[in-house]
Design a protein around this motif. Structure first.
Motif, PDB file in Angstrom:
ATOM      1  N   ASN A  48       0.833  -1.199   0.000  1.00  0.00           N
ATOM      2  CA  ASN A  48       0.000   0.000   0.000  1.00  0.00           C
ATOM      3  C   ASN A  48       0.871   1.253   0.000  1.00  0.00           C
ATOM      4  OD1 ASN A  48      -2.595   1.346   0.183  1.00  0.00           O
ATOM      5  ND2 ASN A  48      -2.035   1.821   2.286  1.00  0.00           N
ATOM      6  N   LEU A  49       1.891   1.259   0.833  1.00  0.00           N
ATOM      7  CA  LEU A  49       2.818   2.399   0.872  1.00  0.00           C
ATOM      8  C   LEU A  49       3.545   2.538  -0.467  1.00  0.00           C
ATOM      9  CD1 LEU A  49       4.200   4.680   2.414  1.00  0.00           C
ATOM     10  CD2 LEU A  49       5.849   2.983   3.237  1.00  0.00           C
ATOM     11  N   ASP A  50       4.017   1.418  -1.016  1.00  0.00           N
ATOM     12  CA  ASP A  50       4.705   1.454  -2.312  1.00  0.00           C
ATOM     13  C   ASP A  50       3.808   2.052  -3.388  1.00  0.00           C
ATOM     14  OD1 ASP A  50       6.851   0.224  -1.063  1.00  0.00           O
ATOM     15  OD2 ASP A  50       6.460  -1.753  -1.941  1.00  0.00           O
ATOM     16  N   TRP A  51       2.545   1.662  -3.402  1.00  0.00           N
ATOM     17  CA  TRP A  51       1.598   2.168  -4.393  1.00  0.00           C
ATOM     18  C   TRP A  51       1.470   3.684  -4.265  1.00  0.00           C
ATOM     19  CZ3 TRP A  51      -2.899   4.859  -4.908  1.00  0.00           C
ATOM     20  CH2 TRP A  51      -3.598   4.694  -6.112  1.00  0.00           C
ATOM     21  N   HIS A  52       1.348   4.163  -3.044  1.00  0.00           N
ATOM     22  CA  HIS A  52       1.200   5.600  -2.832  1.00  0.00           C
ATOM     23  C   HIS A  52       2.469   6.365  -3.186  1.00  0.00           C
ATOM     24  CE1 HIS A  52      -2.414   4.367  -0.642  1.00  0.00           C
ATOM     25  NE2 HIS A  52      -2.840   5.570  -0.952  1.00  0.00           N
ATOM     26  N   VAL A  53       3.611   5.783  -2.919  1.00  0.00           N
ATOM     27  CA  VAL A  53       4.870   6.446  -3.263  1.00  0.00           C
ATOM     28  C   VAL A  53       5.008   6.563  -4.779  1.00  0.00           C
ATOM     29  CG1 VAL A  53       7.390   6.204  -3.221  1.00  0.00           C
ATOM     30  CG2 VAL A  53       6.062   5.885  -1.124  1.00  0.00           C
ATOM     31  N   VAL A  54       4.669   5.507  -5.512  1.00  0.00           N
ATOM     32  CA  VAL A  54       4.733   5.576  -6.975  1.00  0.00           C
ATOM     33  C   VAL A  54       3.779   6.644  -7.491  1.00  0.00           C
ATOM     34  CG1 VAL A  54       4.310   4.337  -9.140  1.00  0.00           C
ATOM     35  CG2 VAL A  54       5.446   3.177  -7.242  1.00  0.00           C
ATOM     36  N   LEU A  55       2.590   6.681  -6.932  1.00  0.00           N
ATOM     37  CA  LEU A  55       1.615   7.714  -7.318  1.00  0.00           C
ATOM     38  C   LEU A  55       2.200   9.096  -7.071  1.00  0.00           C
ATOM     39  CD1 LEU A  55      -1.457   8.036  -8.138  1.00  0.00           C
ATOM     40  CD2 LEU A  55      -1.809   8.462  -5.708  1.00  0.00           C
ATOM     41  N   ARG A  56       2.818   9.285  -5.933  1.00  0.00           N
ATOM     42  CA  ARG A  56       3.430  10.564  -5.590  1.00  0.00           C
ATOM     43  C   ARG A  56       4.538  10.936  -6.555  1.00  0.00           C
ATOM     44  NH1 ARG A  56       8.137  11.929  -3.738  1.00  0.00           N
ATOM     45  NH2 ARG A  56       8.496  13.491  -2.176  1.00  0.00           N
ATOM     46  N   LEU A  57       5.391   9.997  -6.861  1.00  0.00           N
ATOM     47  CA  LEU A  57       6.524  10.286  -7.735  1.00  0.00           C
ATOM     48  C   LEU A  57       6.099  10.578  -9.171  1.00  0.00           C
ATOM     49  CD1 LEU A  57       9.092   7.699  -6.378  1.00  0.00           C
ATOM     50  CD2 LEU A  57       9.040  10.168  -5.973  1.00  0.00           C
ATOM     51  N   ALA A  58       4.974  10.047  -9.577  1.00  0.00           N
ATOM     52  CA  ALA A  58       4.483  10.301 -10.932  1.00  0.00           C
ATOM     53  C   ALA A  58       3.890  11.698 -11.062  1.00  0.00           C
ATOM     54  CB  ALA A  58       3.445   9.249 -11.319  1.00  0.00           C
TER      55      ALA A  58
END
Length: 79
Positions: A48-58
Motif C-alpha cells: 500500500n505504501l509502495d503504491w502511494h509512493v509511486v503515485l506521488r513520484l508520478a
C-alpha cells in the motif's frame, strides 16, 4: 483519513497525466502485491505504501507531494 481521501484523487489525476511507462509498471507491481491473498499484514501495508509512493513520484507537483506524504503518514492531521 478524510484528508487523505480528499487528496488522493487530486494526486492520482496529476500522476495519470504525467506518468511514465516505468511508473505504470511499478503501479502494476504494487497492485499485484496488494491483491495477493497470501500476503500478511506487513506485506500488505508495504504494498500500500509502495503504491502511494509511486503515485506521488508520478505527480510533478512538489506541494502535492508534501501534502500526500503527510496524509499517508498521518502528519497532516497533526498540523
Amino acid at each position: 483519513m478524510e484528508t487523505r481521501e480528499a487528496l488522493e484523487p487530486f494526486c492520482a489525476e496529476l500522476a495519470a497525466r504525467n506518468r511514465t511507462d516505468e511508473d505504470l509498471a511499478e503501479l502494476d507491481r504494487a497492485n499485484e502485491a496488494l491483491a495477493d491473498p497470501e500476503a500478511d499484514l506487513e506485506q500488505f501495508l508495504q504494498a500500500n505504501l509502495d503504491w502511494h509512493v509511486v503515485l506521488r513520484l508520478a505527480s510533478p507537483q512538489r506541494a502535492a507531494h508534501r501534502r500526500h506524504d503527510r496524509a499517508i503518514t498521518g502528519d497532516l492531521c497533526r498540523h
